[in-house]
Write an enzyme that holds these catalytic residues in place. Structure first.
Site, short mmCIF file in Angstrom:
data_model
loop_
_atom_site.label_atom_id
_atom_site.label_comp_id
_atom_site.label_asym_id
_atom_site.label_seq_id
_atom_site.Cartn_x
_atom_site.Cartn_y
_atom_site.Cartn_z
N CYS A 1 67.92 -14.22 10.48
CA CYS A 1 68.61 -15.48 10.27
C CYS A 1 69.67 -15.74 11.30
CB CYS A 1 69.29 -15.50 8.92
SG CYS A 1 68.22 -15.18 7.57
N GLY B 1 65.35 -17.66 13.46
CA GLY B 1 64.61 -17.94 12.24
C GLY B 1 63.97 -19.30 12.30
N ASN C 1 73.23 -13.51 7.22
CA ASN C 1 72.34 -12.87 8.18
C ASN C 1 72.47 -11.36 7.99
OD1 ASN C 1 72.61 -12.08 11.68
ND2 ASN C 1 70.76 -12.14 10.46
N GLY C 2 71.36 -10.71 7.73
CA GLY C 2 71.39 -9.26 7.52
C GLY C 2 70.52 -8.86 6.36
N TYR D 1 66.23 -7.72 22.08
CA TYR D 1 65.26 -8.75 21.70
C TYR D 1 65.87 -10.00 21.07
CZ TYR D 1 61.20 -10.92 19.43
OH TYR D 1 60.25 -11.80 19.02
N SER E 1 60.14 -12.90 26.14
CA SER E 1 61.18 -11.91 25.91
C SER E 1 61.19 -10.81 26.96
CB SER E 1 61.01 -11.30 24.52
OG SER E 1 59.71 -10.77 24.35
#
Length: 490
Positions: free
Chosen positions: A21, A47, A122-123, A262, A303
């Site tokens: 997120c 996200g 977030n987490g 990333y 990436s």
């Protein structure tokens, strides 16, 4: 956010890692909702399944939560006009397991005894299911299947009078990694876990405070970066200014190493470090450790690009775009036949035959998870005429799953947990395969290497050393059937 309970396992067999997120919040600005939408747009990479915004206009809260991309849902004027007020928080999400459903989209909102409270996360709470079981047993009625909802219940059940004390009471009960933004009828609140695993930064626009997952969300709106929220810190913004609370015993900060490898956008600054520069440094270190004789360096887009640039510069091998990415393909695609399924990688990636034909190439990627996509890309390079295909990975082998907000497979689906390097090389079909070493990652970050007594980063995916208790995981391993039944019931 992010655990989901009681939902079927995701059927998509993707080969990449996914962050869970991005969060954003602003206090005291007349264009709060529009600014939040722009901030979420910058955090879209964190996200892409759903997004939401909650705003407060001085009298009532307004919520818009939608499935899909931020730009598809929050770019229309009529949507923003339904979010009046000078304070707002927002969230963009991936789900952890199973389908994304509207009731799980954040920010979550509840009317508490002291007024409305919205929260975005977030987490991942590693004891979220354990707390959820207790709350349900005590009579709580859950409206979602996310771990974030337990925070609403814990704040509501605190016997303290001040909001900050009730919020801290709730934080003391949870474990894991988190960056919270919350909104009450008087305050904007932010909190970061005691180890600082998940990122959270403070900015300012027109004198108004902003909280965001990354600095790129500040850049898009022309806001000034002030500082990172510290590990274990709780910040409160209201009409009286800012308060900083540190309710936990001091600990060494251990940010997630994958933010640099990333997740974070290359133009973000995380923990005072340029993500782009760090990724180039990863590639340079990897070249020092394992550069083969080759004609061209080819990044796996997007990436793998910064690391490939660093690798090429250090190894003095030309860098070329040997793979072209189609940016107009969604995350999922219906693949009705085996033949179409086998060609699926070409929907997103196409070989640039002029670059790779007859060449010894080095494919550079940021990570190797299941290996399924890597198999297809190696085969695609050979079909395009590559004489040799050497695969290099700018992260160490991922041998352990994550429980802190990264969507990793279970260990039996991680390629590096099932094979040694030679076995992985054979699996993906490359002529050679090498990963950057764990110490190499730390050296590229400006450290002398990994401190085994006090690791500088959260790196459990490579080392198996988890920095917090895994209460839910341990309970699931000891009582899998009971927890499964509870999840189904919930």
């Amino acid at each position: 956010m992010h655990q989901s309970y009681g939902l079927p396992e995701d059927i998509e067999d993707g080969d990449g890692l996914r962050e869970k997120c991005g969060v954003f919040g602003i206090y005291g600005h007349p264009d709060a909702a529009a600014i939040t939408a722009l901030g979420l747009h910058a955090l879209q990479h964190r996200g892409q399944e759903a997004a939401g915004i909650v705003a407060f206009d001085g009298k009532r809260f307004h919520s818009e939560r939608r499935m899909g991309l931020v730009g598809d849902n929050f770019s229309r004027r009529e949507v923003i006009e339904r979010l009046p007020g000078n304070s707002a928080i927002g969230h963009t999400r991936y789900s952890t397991t199973g389908e994304t459903i509207l009731r799980n989209v954040q920010p979550l909102f509840a009317e508490l005894n002291a007024g409305g409270f919205a929260i975005a996360h977030n987490g991942n709470l590693t004891n979220g299911l354990t707390i959820r079981r207790r709350l349900v047993r005590e009579g709580a009625m859950m409206q979602s299947t996310t771990d974030t909802e337990v925070m609403l219940h814990l704040v509501a059940r605190s016997s303290r009078n001040r909001f900050i004390d009730r919020f801290v009471d709730a934080l003391r009960e949870i474990e894991g990694a988190y960056a919270f933004v919350g909104l009450t009828n008087k305050k904007l609140v932010g909190a970061r876990d005691p180890l600082g695993i998940r990122p959270l930064v403070l900015g300012e626009l027109d004198g108004c405070p902003i909280l965001a997952s990354e600095t790129c969300a500040l850049d898009i709106i022309g806001a000034k970066y002030i500082r990172d929220i510290e590990n274990g810190e709780v910040v409160i913004f209201d009409e009286d200014g800012v308060q900083s609370h540190k309710p936990f015993p001091p600990q060494r900060v251990r940010p997630c190493i994958f933010e640099y490898i990333y997740f974070a956008r290359p133009d973000s600054v995380v923990g005072g470090r340029s993500v782009y520069d760090i990724r180039k440094a990863f590639g340079a270190q990897l070249a020092r450790e394992s550069a083969p004789d080759a004609d061209v360096i080819v990044p796996v887009p997007d990436s793998g690009v910064p690391a490939a640039i660093g690798f090429a510069q250090e190894a003095n091998i030309p860098y070329e775009l040997g793979i072209i990415r189609n940016h107009y393909v969604g995350r999922t695609f219906i693949e009705p036949t085996q033949q179409i399924r086998e060609l699926g990688v070409r929907l997103k990636h196409s070989a640039n035959r002029a670059v790779v034909n007859g060449k010894r190439i080095v494919l550079l990627d940021d990570s190797l998870v299941r290996g399924t996509t890597s198999v297809k890309i190696v085969r695609m390079m050979r079909d395009a005429g590559a004489r040799e295909v050497h695969f290099r990975v700018a992260s160490p082998p991922i041998t352990h799953p994550d429980y802190y907000g990264i969507d990793t497979p279970e260990r039996d689906k991680l390629l590096a947990a099932q094979h040694d390097v030679e076995g992985m090389r054979q699996f993906i079909g490359a002529d050679s395969l090498a990963f950057i070493s764990v110490d190499g990652i730390y050296k590229a970050m400006g450290e002398n290497g990994r401190n085994p007594l006090h690791p500088q980063f959260t790196d459990h995916c490579f080392t198996g050393e988890y920095p917090t208790p895994l209460t839910d995981r341990e309970a699931r391993d000891s009582q899998p059937r009971q927890l499964s039944l509870l999840a189904e019931a919930s």
